[in-house]
Scaffold this motif. Structure first.
Motif, PDB file in Angstrom:
ATOM      1  N   PHE A  23     -16.554  11.498  47.113  1.00  0.00           N
ATOM      2  CA  PHE A  23     -16.101  12.689  46.387  1.00  0.00           C
ATOM      3  C   PHE A  23     -16.677  12.699  44.978  1.00  0.00           C
ATOM      4  N   ALA A  24     -16.577  11.563  44.294  1.00  0.00           N
ATOM      5  CA  ALA A  24     -17.090  11.479  42.921  1.00  0.00           C
ATOM      6  C   ALA A  24     -18.599  11.678  42.897  1.00  0.00           C
ATOM      7  N   ALA A  25     -19.311  11.108  43.875  1.00  0.00           N
ATOM      8  CA  ALA A  25     -20.769  11.252  43.917  1.00  0.00           C
ATOM      9  C   ALA A  25     -21.166  12.710  44.127  1.00  0.00           C
ATOM     10  N   VAL A  26     -20.507  13.381  45.044  1.00  0.00           N
ATOM     11  CA  VAL A  26     -20.838  14.781  45.324  1.00  0.00           C
ATOM     12  C   VAL A  26     -20.468  15.671  44.135  1.00  0.00           C
ATOM     13  N   MET A  27     -19.295  15.446  43.557  1.00  0.00           N
ATOM     14  CA  MET A  27     -18.878  16.245  42.401  1.00  0.00           C
ATOM     15  C   MET A  27     -19.805  16.017  41.206  1.00  0.00           C
ATOM     16  N   ILE A 101     -18.001  16.610  29.478  1.00  0.00           N
ATOM     17  CA  ILE A 101     -16.782  17.252  28.987  1.00  0.00           C
ATOM     18  C   ILE A 101     -16.922  17.598  27.508  1.00  0.00           C
ATOM     19  N   ILE A 102     -17.430  16.654  26.716  1.00  0.00           N
ATOM     20  CA  ILE A 102     -17.598  16.898  25.281  1.00  0.00           C
ATOM     21  C   ILE A 102     -18.595  18.030  25.034  1.00  0.00           C
ATOM     22  N   ALA A 103     -19.732  17.999  25.731  1.00  0.00           N
ATOM     23  CA  ALA A 103     -20.748  19.038  25.540  1.00  0.00           C
ATOM     24  C   ALA A 103     -20.213  20.413  25.936  1.00  0.00           C
ATOM     25  N   ASN A 104     -19.439  20.478  27.012  1.00  0.00           N
ATOM     26  CA  ASN A 104     -18.895  21.769  27.433  1.00  0.00           C
ATOM     27  C   ASN A 104     -17.775  22.238  26.519  1.00  0.00           C
ATOM     28  N   PHE A 105     -17.023  21.307  25.952  1.00  0.00           N
ATOM     29  CA  PHE A 105     -16.007  21.707  24.980  1.00  0.00           C
ATOM     30  C   PHE A 105     -16.662  22.285  23.735  1.00  0.00           C
ATOM     31  N   LEU A 106     -17.739  21.649  23.289  1.00  0.00           N
ATOM     32  CA  LEU A 106     -18.406  22.124  22.082  1.00  0.00           C
ATOM     33  C   LEU A 106     -19.147  23.442  22.301  1.00  0.00           C
ATOM     34  N   SER A 107     -19.555  23.706  23.533  1.00  0.00           N
ATOM     35  CA  SER A 107     -20.259  24.960  23.810  1.00  0.00           C
ATOM     36  C   SER A 107     -19.335  26.004  24.426  1.00  0.00           C
ATOM     37  N   PRO A 109     -17.497  28.498  23.185  1.00  0.00           N
ATOM     38  CA  PRO A 109     -17.628  29.920  22.818  1.00  0.00           C
ATOM     39  C   PRO A 109     -18.840  30.613  23.422  1.00  0.00           C
ATOM     40  N   TYR A 110     -19.856  29.865  23.830  1.00  0.00           N
ATOM     41  CA  TYR A 110     -21.075  30.485  24.359  1.00  0.00           C
ATOM     42  C   TYR A 110     -20.915  30.947  25.802  1.00  0.00           C
ATOM     43  N   TYR A 111     -20.143  30.194  26.585  1.00  0.00           N
ATOM     44  CA  TYR A 111     -19.954  30.530  27.994  1.00  0.00           C
ATOM     45  C   TYR A 111     -18.608  29.956  28.421  1.00  0.00           C
ATOM     46  N   PRO A 112     -17.494  30.616  28.080  1.00  0.00           N
ATOM     47  CA  PRO A 112     -16.166  30.005  28.190  1.00  0.00           C
ATOM     48  C   PRO A 112     -15.704  29.663  29.614  1.00  0.00           C
ATOM     49  N   VAL A 113     -15.845  30.555  30.554  1.00  0.00           N
ATOM     50  CA  VAL A 113     -15.348  30.293  31.909  1.00  0.00           C
ATOM     51  C   VAL A 113     -16.121  29.144  32.546  1.00  0.00           C
ATOM     52  N   TRP A 114     -17.423  29.181  32.419  1.00  0.00           N
ATOM     53  CA  TRP A 114     -18.271  28.134  32.970  1.00  0.00           C
ATOM     54  C   TRP A 114     -17.926  26.779  32.350  1.00  0.00           C
ATOM     55  N   SER A 115     -17.688  26.755  31.053  1.00  0.00           N
ATOM     56  CA  SER A 115     -17.356  25.510  30.371  1.00  0.00           C
ATOM     57  C   SER A 115     -16.047  24.924  30.880  1.00  0.00           C
ATOM     58  N   VAL A 116     -15.054  25.763  31.099  1.00  0.00           N
ATOM     59  CA  VAL A 116     -13.765  25.289  31.608  1.00  0.00           C
ATOM     60  C   VAL A 116     -13.919  24.730  33.027  1.00  0.00           C
ATOM     61  N   VAL A 117     -14.711  25.387  33.853  1.00  0.00           N
ATOM     62  CA  VAL A 117     -14.955  24.890  35.217  1.00  0.00           C
ATOM     63  C   VAL A 117     -15.654  23.533  35.170  1.00  0.00           C
ATOM     64  N   MET A 118     -16.646  23.390  34.319  1.00  0.00           N
ATOM     65  CA  MET A 118     -17.369  22.122  34.210  1.00  0.00           C
ATOM     66  C   MET A 118     -16.475  21.011  33.663  1.00  0.00           C
ATOM     67  N   ALA A 120     -13.227  20.805  34.144  1.00  0.00           N
ATOM     68  CA  ALA A 120     -12.327  20.444  35.242  1.00  0.00           C
ATOM     69  C   ALA A 120     -13.039  19.572  36.278  1.00  0.00           C
ATOM     70  N   LEU A 121     -14.252  19.943  36.671  1.00  0.00           N
ATOM     71  CA  LEU A 121     -15.007  19.139  37.636  1.00  0.00           C
ATOM     72  C   LEU A 121     -15.282  17.740  37.098  1.00  0.00           C
ATOM     73  N   SER A 122     -15.648  17.648  35.842  1.00  0.00           N
ATOM     74  CA  SER A 122     -15.930  16.344  35.247  1.00  0.00           C
ATOM     75  C   SER A 122     -14.659  15.506  35.142  1.00  0.00           C
ATOM     76  N   GLY A 123     -13.526  16.146  34.900  1.00  0.00           N
ATOM     77  CA  GLY A 123     -12.256  15.428  34.886  1.00  0.00           C
ATOM     78  C   GLY A 123     -11.941  14.833  36.250  1.00  0.00           C
ATOM     79  N   PHE A 124     -12.207  15.576  37.318  1.00  0.00           N
ATOM     80  CA  PHE A 124     -12.010  15.044  38.664  1.00  0.00           C
ATOM     81  C   PHE A 124     -12.934  13.862  38.944  1.00  0.00           C
ATOM     82  N   VAL A 125     -14.154  13.931  38.453  1.00  0.00           N
ATOM     83  CA  VAL A 125     -15.098  12.816  38.640  1.00  0.00           C
ATOM     84  C   VAL A 125     -14.578  11.568  37.948  1.00  0.00           C
ATOM     85  N   ILE A 126     -14.129  11.707  36.713  1.00  0.00           N
ATOM     86  CA  ILE A 126     -13.605  10.549  35.981  1.00  0.00           C
ATOM     87  C   ILE A 126     -12.390   9.979  36.697  1.00  0.00           C
ATOM     88  N   TRP A 127     -11.503  10.833  37.153  1.00  0.00           N
ATOM     89  CA  TRP A 127     -10.324  10.365  37.876  1.00  0.00           C
ATOM     90  C   TRP A 127     -10.712   9.597  39.139  1.00  0.00           C
TER      91      TRP A 127
END
Length: 144
Positions: A23-27, A101-107, A109-118, A120-127
């Motif tokens: 799961f982590a590898a695919v995500m 996660i850090i890069a998407n948090f910092l970016s 305002p440029y693409y908010p929905v995409w950043s939140v999705v990324m 969340a996916l990265s959080g699942f990978v870390i978990w």
């Protein structure tokens, strides 16, 4: 004389560990692939991105593109290592997902929905990479 290789019998813990690692590898592969596409769009200065003024972490859109592109390439490489269940790939996977996660948090305002999705996916990978115990792992490439 021929040596026969025996694989340990699969237990429920090993099956869960293999499933979480896969799961982590695919995500992480998806996070990397989407990061590569996002980076290419930003380097090409696509009109899909929002431009904001007076943002504390303001970079040029091209700079964000190169950051996301390089993190995406690293994430794809590490995801391939995760299929071999190597410890360097687990540690690198957590580190790369954290940087994503850090890069998407910092970016944000440029693409908010995409950043939140990324994020969340990265959080699942870390978990998924952190809940697997080291003694429950076996090579996914040898699994049948």
């Amino acid at each position: 004389m021929t040596a026969t290789h025996t694989r340990p019998t699969d237990t429920t813990k090993q099956e869960w560990a293999a499933g979480l690692t896969a799961f982590a590898a695919v995500m992480l592969f998806l996070v990397g692939l989407l990061g590569i596409f996002r980076g290419i769009m930003a380097v090409a200065e696509d009109d899909i991105f929002v431009t904001t003024r007076n943002y504390a972490f303001a970079f040029d859109l091209t700079s964000w593109g190169w950051i996301h592109l390089s993190l995406g390439v690293l994430a794809v490489i590490v995801s391939i290592g995760l299929l071999k269940v190597s410890m360097w790939a687990r540690v690198s996977g957590v580190a790369i997902a954290g940087l994503v996660i850090i890069a998407n948090f910092l970016s944000l305002p440029y693409y908010p929905v995409w950043s939140v999705v990324m994020i969340a996916l990265s959080g699942f990978v870390i978990w998924a990479l952190c809940v697997i115990q080291r003694d429950n792992l076996f090579n996914l490439s040898e699994a049948e």
